[in-house]
Design a protein around this motif. Sequence first.
Motif, mmCIF file in Angstrom:
data_model
loop_
_atom_site.group_PDB
_atom_site.id
_atom_site.type_symbol
_atom_site.label_atom_id
_atom_site.label_comp_id
_atom_site.label_asym_id
_atom_site.label_seq_id
_atom_site.Cartn_x
_atom_site.Cartn_y
_atom_site.Cartn_z
ATOM 1 N N THR A 146 0.803 -1.215 0.000
ATOM 2 C CA THR A 146 0.000 0.000 0.000
ATOM 3 C C THR A 146 0.843 1.275 0.000
ATOM 4 O OG1 THR A 146 -0.165 0.019 2.411
ATOM 5 C CG2 THR A 146 -1.901 -1.147 1.213
ATOM 6 N N MET A 147 2.174 1.117 0.046
ATOM 7 C CA MET A 147 3.061 2.280 0.073
ATOM 8 C C MET A 147 3.307 2.811 -1.338
ATOM 9 S SD MET A 147 6.141 1.326 2.624
ATOM 10 C CE MET A 147 5.907 0.808 4.277
ATOM 11 N N THR A 148 3.454 4.106 -1.424
ATOM 12 C CA THR A 148 3.866 4.700 -2.689
ATOM 13 C C THR A 148 5.360 4.465 -2.867
ATOM 14 O OG1 THR A 148 4.406 6.828 -1.684
ATOM 15 C CG2 THR A 148 2.124 6.533 -2.467
ATOM 16 N N ASP A 149 5.848 4.637 -4.079
ATOM 17 C CA ASP A 149 7.281 4.475 -4.332
ATOM 18 C C ASP A 149 8.091 5.463 -3.503
ATOM 19 O OD1 ASP A 149 6.829 2.425 -6.120
ATOM 20 O OD2 ASP A 149 6.848 3.736 -7.882
ATOM 21 N N GLU A 150 7.579 6.684 -3.353
ATOM 22 C CA GLU A 150 8.285 7.701 -2.572
ATOM 23 C C GLU A 150 8.387 7.300 -1.106
ATOM 24 O OE1 GLU A 150 5.686 8.426 -4.591
ATOM 25 O OE2 GLU A 150 6.671 9.500 -6.224
ATOM 26 N N LEU A 151 7.298 6.752 -0.564
ATOM 27 C CA LEU A 151 7.307 6.321 0.829
ATOM 28 C C LEU A 151 8.235 5.130 1.023
ATOM 29 C CD1 LEU A 151 6.367 6.555 3.719
ATOM 30 C CD2 LEU A 151 4.307 5.263 3.097
#
Length: 72
Positions: free
Chosen positions: A35-40
């Motif tokens: 569920t994480m974005t690439d940035e996170l």
Amino acid sequence: MHGNSRTDIGGALGVTRQAVQQRFHAPHKRCSPETMTDELREAMVHVTQAAVHHRNNYIGTEHLLRGLTTED
């Protein structure tokens, strides 16, 4: 709580409903990698690296700050 109210549990334990709520609250949901974005995900790599670099076995505010402000 299996069908019992916090008030009922508090009465059985001899504490208030609020005390039961504070003691037996539901755990926070963890953010999974899916569920994480690439940035996170990238920031979490930096967060973890900061903790390892400082030989800490925990992730604290200082690590989060470093991980979220690090740029490649």
